[in-house]
Write an enzyme that holds these catalytic residues in place. Sequence first.
Site, PDB file in Angstrom:
ATOM      1  N   ASN A  82       0.708  -1.230   0.118  1.00 37.87           N
ATOM      2  CA  ASN A  82      -0.064   0.096   0.146  1.00 37.87           C
ATOM      3  C   ASN A  82       0.834   1.299   0.032  1.00 37.87           C
ATOM      4  OD1 ASN A  82      -1.811   2.269   0.647  1.00 37.87           O
ATOM      5  ND2 ASN A  82      -3.146   0.576   1.816  1.00 37.87           N
ATOM      6  N   ASP A  83       0.888   1.924  -1.049  1.00 36.64           N
ATOM      7  CA  ASP A  83       1.793   3.023  -1.176  1.00 36.64           C
ATOM      8  C   ASP A  83       1.422   4.151  -0.388  1.00 36.64           C
ATOM      9  OD1 ASP A  83       3.206   2.029  -3.352  1.00 36.64           O
ATOM     10  OD2 ASP A  83       2.210   2.951  -4.749  1.00 36.64           O
ATOM     11  N   CYS A  84       0.278   4.090   0.200  1.00 35.68           N
ATOM     12  CA  CYS A  84      -0.383   5.186   1.262  1.00 35.68           C
ATOM     13  C   CYS A  84      -0.078   4.712   2.708  1.00 35.68           C
ATOM     14  CB  CYS A  84      -1.902   5.430   0.935  1.00 35.68           C
ATOM     15  SG  CYS A  84      -2.183   6.499  -0.599  1.00 35.68           S
TER      16      CYS A  84
END
Length: 806
Positions: free
Chosen positions: A487-489
């Site tokens: 998850n890049d966030c």
Amino acid sequence: MRYGYFDDKNKEYVIERPDTPQSWSNYLGSTRYGAIITNNAGGYSFFHSAAQRRFTRLRFNSIPMDQPGRYIYIHDRESKDYWSFSWQPVAKPLDQFKTECRHGSAYTKIKSEYSGLESSVIYFVPLNRDFECWLIKVKNTGLKKRKLRLFTFVEYACNWNAQDDLHNLQYTQYISKMDVVDGIIDHGMNVNLPEMPDDFEEKDQGRHTFLGVVGVEVTGFDTDREVFLGPYRTYANPSIVENGECTNSLAIGGNPCGTLQIDIELESGESKEFAVLMGIGKADVEGKLVVKEFSNLEKINHEFEKLKTYWHSRLANMTVDTPDPDVNSMLNMWSPFNCLITYSWSRAASLVYSGARDGLGFRDTVQDILGVLHNIPEEAGKRLELMITGQISTGGAMPVVKPFAHNPGSEKAPDESEYRADDCLWLFNTIPAYVKETGDIDFYRKVLPYADQGNDTVLGHLRKAIEFNLKRSGAHGLTCGLAADWNDCIQLGHQGESVFVSFQLRYAINTYLEICQLFNIEKEINWAQAQLKKIDEHLNKHAWDSGWFLRAYRFDGLKFGSKESKEGKIFLNPQTWAIISGYASPKQSKKAMNAVHEQLSTPYGIMLCAPPFIKTDYKVMRATLMNPGMKENCSIFNHTQGWAVMGETMLGHGDRAFEYLKSYLPAAYNDRAELRGIEPYVYCQFTHSRYSPHYGASCVPWLSGAAAWAYYAATQSILGIRPDYSGLIIDPCTPKNWDGFSVTRQFRGAEYRIVVKNPSHVSYGIKQIVVNGEKIEGNVIPVFEAGTKVKVDVQMGLNKKFNTSK
């Protein structure tokens, strides 16, 4: 509302209404010459790279949608009326203009009827060639003779570098130079500079494309966009088309275009066929050669049939027949084709991905390979080797591998702060899957270089990947999240810990252990067993939150995905991967997946997490960048849906697994396409969840990890047909109301015809398997000699799961 239907026999999706909610697209060509085309002939063409070698223009996120494209205009020389082959861009009233678009495997057909004329065009790229073909037919269906003038139109890029072309206007508006040679348009840029074919990433060099026709005479041309369109006009009403005559303009600088004028006269019932050829090279060299070679339209038709045969053969290694027509439409054509396109272009070329990404994202591509292994095992193996050489000698990975510029052994390693926690852990899903599919057990011993320095066996690469994550563990002994953990966030850094990636690490260690046991490498077996014991101890202490598994720990110990959390109380990924990794106990598995069903499941798929993030620390939980219910902030993220399907089948919950599959299956939305918005034949990145005002609408089609995992989960978990080292495992977990299903699958050169019957209407459990008339023990069909046809009859019945891994 329905806009089209699946033509399963011809492997096409047929769009009957052109006013689709969004542009519904398709892909042409290969990873050498690629192109995107929509149901209204919008799109663009590129050579090797949509970012660095895009030679026709498309204006992304613009109004009107998907313009410009590959247009053919018709001007009636007597009535002065004009229209386009495709509904757009002229957009004649739909009560007068009848049209149909057929998207197939690397080709698109558009057919229309208007004003007593029937027109059709087939767009495709001949195999192994650097040009595209528009195969055109016009027929007079009226009673009187027609005098027509046709105009082609493409808008060229001034610079093949997409960023430069659209933004660096003070430069790019002055570098193009157009010419026409024997009726063939030459589109040149930086023509005073030498061509540098071996220097892919040098944007400023001499480059050319050509555009010509065969089967008709050229009676005029225009190569200046401003001349063709006229002041303050659009593609809907070009001045040249309205006036009915070209001016033979030659653009030098400015905005070039490709317009050839063709005159046709048709008696009643008469038709005319010809073709447009557009490709790479100079008009007076490559253009002339291609026009000469393809001057016979029979050859072009032959090339089109050859293309269809080629692509259909790439999709034929597994066919299914289930009680669900939507599943059949997807699994027999659109799922594998979606996987092949995603495998080809990663996240680099679509109507959404407009050039910001270039090359193959490491973790994306390693997962994408899972969706194509059974159809193109040799090609997939080469791509897998390429990606393995994107691993750094630290055990981490380059974020992007550029096939056109990759130099293993001499690439610059990322800074420590740039590493992502999950990158190389996906190798433990894909490398064994490749070996099981092909039977090439020696692949584990193959020596491949690291990206930066040194080399190792494939098994050594896997060991280094485990070591990378073990060395980057936090206070709870769990894997640090680094710059991102899938998850890049979620940016946990080098102190925050990811429970999800810790489950991935457990899966990796266990997989490595199994491989070492195959080779009986005692030292490595002992090492892996010790690491497995340690990770389990840490997970036992710090992963469970009484009702489900935590998502992560911040650097200071703050929990994410906990009952204590006001936002993001529960996440999907750790629940599914606790099961997939083999860690979760039966009690934990049941509780965790029930929590998913109760708190995250929706009619349109399972939310990534809930409730949404609004006030949580944005420096770590970057999901707050997004509106609630969108993308990483509690949307229905389709990449993760397949893992939920897999988890439920591992628990024997066939009905729930199938419920989840259908909730995000594109074809299931064909009759309510206005809700989903995007194409009902391909997967997407995410769907708006109940926290969004656009609940049920889907976004970012085609290029998504959802494609591979959806196909993998449907075929290997629900249908339960999956390769293993010693043969083909049969382990279905289906809805109870299914009477059965059948699958024909190629496996190591043999053809397995598998018929599964479910007279007791159970979700799982095998009562007996009969192979070529003989009953076998267990549920692993042995490997047969290449060329053999193997008949497999399976009867479900015993409510018992075999001890076989998913």
